[in-house]
Scaffold this active site. Sequence first.
Site, PDB file in Angstrom:
ATOM      1  N   LYS A   1     -15.656   6.661  -1.707  1.00  0.00           N
ATOM      2  CA  LYS A   1     -15.320   6.771  -0.285  1.00  0.00           C
ATOM      3  C   LYS A   1     -14.274   7.849  -0.092  1.00  0.00           C
ATOM      4  O   LYS A   1     -13.501   8.160  -0.995  1.00  0.00           O
ATOM      5  CB  LYS A   1     -14.805   5.439   0.267  1.00  0.00           C
TER       6      LYS A   1
ATOM      7  N   ARG B   1       0.824  -1.215   0.000  1.00  0.00           N
ATOM      8  CA  ARG B   1       0.000   0.000   0.000  1.00  0.00           C
ATOM      9  C   ARG B   1       0.856   1.262   0.000  1.00  0.00           C
ATOM     10  O   ARG B   1       0.361   2.350  -0.301  1.00  0.00           O
ATOM     11  CB  ARG B   1      -0.931  -0.003   1.218  1.00  0.00           C
TER      12      ARG B   1
ATOM     13  N   ASP C   1      -8.339  -5.539   5.398  1.00  0.00           N
ATOM     14  CA  ASP C   1      -7.457  -5.301   6.544  1.00  0.00           C
ATOM     15  C   ASP C   1      -8.296  -5.206   7.821  1.00  0.00           C
ATOM     16  O   ASP C   1      -8.580  -6.202   8.472  1.00  0.00           O
ATOM     17  CB  ASP C   1      -6.621  -4.053   6.311  1.00  0.00           C
TER      18      ASP C   1
END
Length: 313
Positions: free
Chosen positions: A193, A97, A223
């Site tokens: 989002k 990420r 996650d």
Amino acid sequence: MTDRLRLFSGNSNLDMAKEICRYLRIPLSRANVRTFSDGEIFVEIEENVRGMDVFVLQSTCPPVNHNLMELLIMIDALKRASSRRITAVIPYYGYARQDRKVAPRVPISAKLVADLITAAGANRVLSMDLHAGQIQGFFNIPFDHLFAAPVLLEHIKSHYLDDLVIVSPDAGGVERARAFAKRLQVSIAIIDKRRVGINETKAMNIVGDIEGKRALILDDMIDTAGTLTQAAEALLREGATEVYAACTHPVLSGPAVERIHNSAIKEVVVTNTIPLREEARACPKIRVLSVSNLLAEAIQRIHDERSVSSLFV
């Protein structure tokens, strides 16, 4: 021919390593991988690997740094033992990420991990469903990128296909959702989002028609499950009849399992790239599919110098 093929495993995912060995019809190669009382990792390769085509299986899942160091030290040990070629098999690539600078003075950790793996002595990398595809470009060695799609698609077709819409939980996952929707011949929707902090998001608007349909949220990893459960609530508010979820990598850290258990999601389908902890295994909403045979076939093809990409045609 597998007489020159060797598969070693760190401690992150021994069950997957054994499944791969059963498919390849070879024994799991012997290595002593343990930790000293002060936390240092010790590795001893317990068989001859001179001139061998060696594969090292290790997911960089929690404890992430410990598993990463196990992988690096195993690669170094195998390099010093004169292996002909070392392939790092990383079903789940951690630090993915952090693949670009999103703010001043932050690292690109995915690139750092790539440099560490290469410096340790890996000649090739095999991984599955990277969080960001450009991570392949961080390596100056061959990189084979696998997809769990064949396994997930088979399950989706047999369980959820009626009145289905594939939902991307964010804009970054649209390409993945579109590919699945095309194969299933269903429509897609996107959740807009906004991220308000690390591991903290707020689902906002839904783009697409989900009224009266079964929604399946598709992502590469889960996650903390905050985004997932918020997305499920938003979909139900907008008229979805049922909500399911599917992902490749079940990180499931922190309150993830509790959130999933208490949510309106009917079922969460994951793969075994990361072994589930006991709490997750006990959750009736979480179903695990195995991608071990897919990884094993890729390993065999790499060893035989055959095409890996043809697995996904």
